[in-house]
Scaffold this motif. Structure first.
Motif, PDB file in Angstrom:
ATOM      1  N   PHE A  29      -1.542   4.749   5.511  1.00 56.13           N
ATOM      2  CA  PHE A  29      -1.921   4.759   4.106  1.00 56.13           C
ATOM      3  C   PHE A  29      -1.352   5.987   3.397  1.00 56.13           C
ATOM      4  CE2 PHE A  29      -4.985   5.267   0.606  1.00 56.13           C
ATOM      5  CZ  PHE A  29      -5.012   3.975   0.114  1.00 56.13           C
ATOM      6  N   SER A  30      -1.412   7.131   4.043  1.00 54.46           N
ATOM      7  CA  SER A  30      -0.840   8.346   3.460  1.00 54.46           C
ATOM      8  C   SER A  30       0.673   8.226   3.319  1.00 54.46           C
ATOM      9  CB  SER A  30      -1.190   9.560   4.323  1.00 54.46           C
ATOM     10  OG  SER A  30      -2.588   9.721   4.438  1.00 54.46           O
ATOM     11  N   LEU A  31       1.321   7.571   4.293  1.00 54.76           N
ATOM     12  CA  LEU A  31       2.766   7.370   4.211  1.00 54.76           C
ATOM     13  C   LEU A  31       3.127   6.487   3.028  1.00 54.76           C
ATOM     14  CD1 LEU A  31       5.531   7.872   5.498  1.00 54.76           C
ATOM     15  CD2 LEU A  31       5.139   5.852   6.938  1.00 54.76           C
ATOM     16  N   LEU A  36       5.338   6.108  -2.512  1.00 53.20           N
ATOM     17  CA  LEU A  36       5.207   5.752  -3.923  1.00 53.20           C
ATOM     18  C   LEU A  36       5.431   6.965  -4.830  1.00 53.20           C
ATOM     19  CD1 LEU A  36       2.120   3.356  -3.762  1.00 53.20           C
ATOM     20  CD2 LEU A  36       4.509   2.724  -4.097  1.00 53.20           C
ATOM     21  N   THR A  37       4.820   8.098  -4.466  1.00 56.45           N
ATOM     22  CA  THR A  37       4.989   9.285  -5.303  1.00 56.45           C
ATOM     23  C   THR A  37       6.430   9.783  -5.281  1.00 56.45           C
ATOM     24  OG1 THR A  37       4.244  10.632  -3.436  1.00 56.45           O
ATOM     25  CG2 THR A  37       2.594   9.996  -5.066  1.00 56.45           C
ATOM     26  N   ALA A 125      -3.765  16.426  -2.839  1.00 54.30           N
ATOM     27  CA  ALA A 125      -2.989  17.600  -2.420  1.00 54.30           C
ATOM     28  C   ALA A 125      -1.557  17.219  -2.059  1.00 54.30           C
ATOM     29  CB  ALA A 125      -3.677  18.273  -1.229  1.00 54.30           C
ATOM     30  N   ALA A 126      -1.376  16.022  -1.476  1.00 49.87           N
ATOM     31  CA  ALA A 126      -0.026  15.588  -1.123  1.00 49.87           C
ATOM     32  C   ALA A 126       0.830  15.327  -2.351  1.00 49.87           C
ATOM     33  CB  ALA A 126      -0.096  14.325  -0.258  1.00 49.87           C
ATOM     34  N   ALA A 127       0.189  15.022  -3.483  1.00 44.99           N
ATOM     35  CA  ALA A 127       0.935  14.757  -4.722  1.00 44.99           C
ATOM     36  C   ALA A 127       1.253  16.024  -5.496  1.00 44.99           C
ATOM     37  CB  ALA A 127       0.142  13.797  -5.610  1.00 44.99           C
ATOM     38  N   ALA A 128       0.786  17.179  -5.030  1.00 44.54           N
ATOM     39  CA  ALA A 128       1.017  18.435  -5.757  1.00 44.54           C
ATOM     40  C   ALA A 128       2.494  18.762  -5.934  1.00 44.54           C
ATOM     41  CB  ALA A 128       0.287  19.581  -5.057  1.00 44.54           C
ATOM     42  N   PRO A 129       3.362  18.628  -4.890  1.00 44.48           N
ATOM     43  CA  PRO A 129       4.786  18.922  -5.127  1.00 44.48           C
ATOM     44  C   PRO A 129       5.416  18.021  -6.185  1.00 44.48           C
ATOM     45  CG  PRO A 129       4.300  18.897  -2.777  1.00 44.48           C
ATOM     46  CD  PRO A 129       3.091  18.366  -3.470  1.00 44.48           C
TER      47      PRO A 129
END
Length: 297
Positions: A29-31, A36-37, A125-129
């Motif tokens: 799911f994280s992948l 997508l991002t 947090a993964a979408a921060a970059p």
């Protein structure tokens, strides 16, 4: 949390969060989320790199569109995740196994929902970059990217609450499950329209009566101007729908007040989702049977 046992829900939420973080499904799911991002970021780079896309839309507008896109993706993915886990518990006998914890089904469901809401912060947090790179594309300050990241946190929790209501409504297929979903999620957004029409009806009824009073019409015009100013202030400064636009500095909006409105909506829907879970799962058959020779978890 209303009728919920706060201690039991907290224990179940802690357990569910640890299981989610170790689950291979959450890794996949994280992948998907990272794919997508990253696709959103690459699409922005390709479009902005073309000569026809340098000026239309502007940098801040492009950042605003990206913010709304990230919010929509996170809400949809978290709702889908919650529905899948809820259906898995209800369709197989995992709920019977969890009942060995001596918790009610509603406590277990709310604990799983809270665990999923906390896990959504991992995706935030993964979408921060991506948000920081969007600031570079839009030509805004890094603080704008931080605000965009913070704007995603309540949206992930809202996706979990909506997924909980949707899963209960169309998995249990009982009237008690569908009422709360239709009342607060489908009819709730029309509440501002209802308030507006009510104010218009009051003005239409009071305005003729004020005509019989000295300076009554002037008082009515002053009151209408005051109400109009207050409504504009609420729409622009306390609107959960304008959080992404305020994060991108579009239109001179105030970000913190709009974010506060979104956080309050999230807490309100948490309370209503708790009531929906208890009203829906109260219709399940009694499963608290006496088990000999077993230990409570």
């Amino acid at each position: 949390m209303g009728a919920a046992d706060a201690k039991a829900v907290a224990e179940m939420a802690s357990r569910e969060f640890s299981l989610i973080m170790r689950s291979p499904d959450w890794g996949r799911f994280s992948l998907i989320w990272l794919t997508l991002t990253t696709s959103l970021l690459l699409g922005a780079l390709l479009y902005r790199g073309h000569s026809a896309g340098m000026d239309r839309p502007t940098g801040t507008e492009w950042q605003m569109f990206a913010g709304y896109g990230l919010q929509a993706l996170l809400a949809i993915l978290m709702a889908q995740w919650t529905v899948r886990r809820l259906r898995r518990d209800l369709y197989n006998h995992r709920l019977d196994e969890l009942m060995l914890t001596r918790c009610s089904p509603a406590d277990i469901a709310m604990g799983e929902a809270l665990g999923s809401a906390v896990a959504s912060l991992w995706l935030v947090a993964a979408a921060a970059p991506v948000c920081i790179f969007m600031c570079a594309i839009g030509g805004t300050s890094p603080w704008s990217g931080v605000r965009m990241v913070l704007s995603l946190a309540p949206v992930g929790a809202l996706g979990v609450w909506f997924g909980m209501g949707w899963g209960l409504a169309f998995t249990l297929r009982r009237s008690s499950s569908i009422v709360s979903l239709s009342k607060w999620w489908f009819l709730g957004p029309f509440l501002p329209l209802w308030i507006g029409w009510t104010l218009l009806g009051l003005c239409a009824g009071i305005w003729p009566l004020l005509g019989f009073l000295p300076s009554g019409l002037q008082i009515a015009r002053t009151a209408v101007g005051f109400i109009r100013g207050a409504m504009e202030l609420l729409v622009r400064g306390f609107n959960p729908l304008l959080v992404a636009a305020a994060a991108a500095d579009v239109g001179g909006l105030v970000w913190w007040s709009n974010w506060l409105a979104l956080a309050l909506v999230t807490l309100f829907m948490l309370r209503k989702s708790t009531d929906a879970v208890y009203a829906s799962l109260a219709t399940l058959s009694e499963r608290d049977v006496l088990r000999r020779g077993t230990d409570a978890w």
